[in-house]
Design an enzyme around this catalytic site. Structure first.
Site, PDB file in Angstrom:
ATOM      1  N   GLU A  76      36.647 -56.770 -64.623  1.00  0.00           N
ATOM      2  CA  GLU A  76      36.412 -55.325 -64.422  1.00  0.00           C
ATOM      3  C   GLU A  76      36.757 -54.453 -65.620  1.00  0.00           C
ATOM      4  OE1 GLU A  76      38.466 -54.310 -60.805  1.00  0.00           O
ATOM      5  OE2 GLU A  76      37.246 -55.661 -59.589  1.00  0.00           O
ATOM      6  N   GLU A  78      32.619 -63.228 -55.372  1.00  0.00           N
ATOM      7  CA  GLU A  78      33.460 -62.611 -54.325  1.00  0.00           C
ATOM      8  C   GLU A  78      32.574 -62.067 -53.212  1.00  0.00           C
ATOM      9  OE1 GLU A  78      36.255 -59.796 -56.034  1.00  0.00           O
ATOM     10  OE2 GLU A  78      36.601 -61.062 -57.783  1.00  0.00           O
TER      11      GLU A  78
HETATM   12  C1  XIL Z   1      41.563 -58.077 -53.560  1.00  0.00           C
HETATM   13  C2  XIL Z   1      42.240 -58.952 -52.515  1.00  0.00           C
HETATM   14  O1  XIL Z   1      41.237 -59.520 -51.688  1.00  0.00           O
HETATM   15  C3  XIL Z   1      43.214 -58.151 -51.708  1.00  0.00           C
HETATM   16  O2  XIL Z   1      43.968 -58.998 -50.830  1.00  0.00           O
HETATM   17  C4  XIL Z   1      44.176 -57.389 -52.618  1.00  0.00           C
HETATM   18  O3  XIL Z   1      44.999 -56.558 -51.851  1.00  0.00           O
HETATM   19  C5  XIL Z   1      43.420 -56.584 -53.646  1.00  0.00           C
HETATM   20  O4  XIL Z   1      42.518 -57.424 -54.366  1.00  0.00           O
HETATM   21  N1  XIL Z   1      37.907 -57.452 -57.072  1.00  0.00           N
HETATM   22  C6  XIL Z   1      38.647 -58.555 -57.432  1.00  0.00           C
HETATM   23  C7  XIL Z   1      39.560 -59.174 -56.442  1.00  0.00           C
HETATM   24  O5  XIL Z   1      38.448 -59.077 -58.544  1.00  0.00           O
HETATM   25  O6  XIL Z   1      40.692 -59.750 -57.049  1.00  0.00           O
HETATM   26  C8  XIL Z   1      39.991 -58.175 -55.384  1.00  0.00           C
HETATM   27  O7  XIL Z   1      40.756 -58.885 -54.412  1.00  0.00           O
HETATM   28  C9  XIL Z   1      38.792 -57.489 -54.774  1.00  0.00           C
HETATM   29  C10 XIL Z   1      38.013 -56.741 -55.833  1.00  0.00           C
END
Ligand code: XIL
Length: 373
Positions: free
Chosen positions: A157, A262
């Site tokens: 990001e 994701e």
């Molecule tokens: C999220 C997790 O799923 C949560 O449990 C945590 O509280 C915050 O992070 N982008 C990413 C992930 O790269 O690491 C994030 O994961 C969601 C957005």
């Protein structure tokens, strides 16, 4: 006993409707990882309790259905490197051991990210201290798991929505070449692991252009980058399939792999669509924002299944460019989307429900492969 015609019709209708309501996976059916084994890895994100194998039923499901894992939280810098001179590998050791035990593709998430950042890293002001931190952080972690972690999100990001670089502590202290430095350090520590840039909203044309330019710049600077991770936090209608396809084409044209890292599909309204600030809207808005607290209506369940089916159909079309598709969690109960961007909602974004039963979305993704045979 012979059934009379009306009775026969009634029994048939009842049987069909009960099948569509409660999907029970036949014992003999292939699992999703088996169905897609010649196409791409099917991954999931593991919580701490899943890594620690607290529930044997859940462990069995994970190892049966998925052949790739990502740590949902435990390898972020606040956990792996909480103080400048202290690393903590207790949980990441268990994570890697889990993947090895179950013979899985093991992904590392994530080395350089502004969120869930170790607080001491946020204090870094000058470029030498940032270079020192990145060298120690990346080299220590990547070498520790050299040959055992198959791919890494090196930077997560780094881009704003308009495609410019985000004003993070990394950019502010070191300048834009922090990206090249990060990728070079990771490649040096483990030359064989695959290195990814990971981000969300890459379907947004401006952000995508920023990512393409950034990757070209890394390549021009002689850094090794093997792939781009598109997070895939999507909803029932957006982004469009055309937009998703464009990202696959644009990134693979750079000679790198594309992973969907994701994936989850929210079925709930977004707070950013709510206009106005009428105070009376508040209580009403709460119910509006959490419309399915008990159960997901069939019509939405089917929409979700159709959306997953269309997305996986597109992935199959471009399977030669896609290395991995990872769902962000095992089941709906675990999903971060129950608490983000509004806390305490009931969301249904994944392939398994709160009881770990496969949903219609699961069946539609699986059927796509059966239909092809
Ligand atoms: C999220 C997790 O799923 C949560 O449990 C945590 O509280 C915050 O992070 N982008 C990413 C992930 O790269 O690491 C994030 O994961 C969601 C957005």
């Amino acid at each position: 006993m012979k059934l009379t015609k009306p009775l026969f019709i009634l029994v048939t209708v009842l049987a069909i409707s009960s099948c569509t309501k409660i999907y029970k996976k036949p014992e003999t059916a292939v699992t999703i990882k088996e169905a897609y084994k010649e196409n791409f890895y099917i991954g999931t994100a593991l919580s701490q309790s899943q890594i620690e194998e607290k529930d044997p039923m859940v462990t069995a499901l994970i190892s049966k259905e998925f052949n790739s894992i990502t740590p949902e939280n435990i390898m972020k810098s606040m956990f792996t490197h909480p103080e400048q001179d202290r690393f903590d590998f207790k949980l990441s050791d268990k994570y890697v051991a889990f993947g090895e035990k179950h013979n899985m593709f093991i992904h590392g998430h994530t080395l350089i990210w502004h969120s869930q950042l170790a607080p001491w890293m946020a204090q870094i002001k000058d470029s030498t201290a940032m270079a020192d931190m990145m060298t120690n952080h990346i080299t220590t972690i990547v070498s520790k798991y050299k040959g055992r972690i198959n791919s890494w999100d090196v930077v997560n990001e780094a881009l704003n929505e308009d495609g410019t670089l985000r004003k993070s502590v990394f950019l502010n202290s070191y300048g834009k070449d922090f990206l090249t430095l990060a990728f070079k350090l990771a490649a040096k520590a483990d030359p064989k692991t695959d290195l990814y840039y990971n981000d969300y909203n890459l379907c947004n044309a401006k952000k995508r252009k920023g990512a393409v330019d950034m990757i070209k710049n890394l390549q021009k600077n002689g850094a090794k980058i093997d792939g781009v991770g598109e997070q895939g936090h999507w909803n029932l209608t957006s982004p469009s399939l055309d937009e998703i396809e464009q990202t696959i084409l644009d990134f693979s044209a750079l000679g790198i792999k594309v992973a969907f890292t994701e994936l989850d599909i929210t079925v709930l309204p977004s707070p950013w669509d709510v206009v106005g600030a009428d105070v009376n809207q508040k209580s009403e808005a709460n119910e509006k924002m959490n419309p399915y607290p008990k159960v997901l209506p069939d019509s939405v369940q089917q929409q979700l299944a159709a959306r997953y089916e269309a997305i996986f159909k597109l992935f199959l079309k471009h399977q030669d460019k896609i290395s991995r598709v990872t769902l962000w969690g095992v089941n709906d109960g675990q999903s971060w989307l129950n608490d983000w961007p509004i806390r305490g909602r009931t969301n249904y974004p994944l392939l398994f429900d709160r009881e770990f039963k496969p949903k219609e979305a699961y069946t539609s993704v699986l059927k796509l492969k059966e239909a092809k045979k």
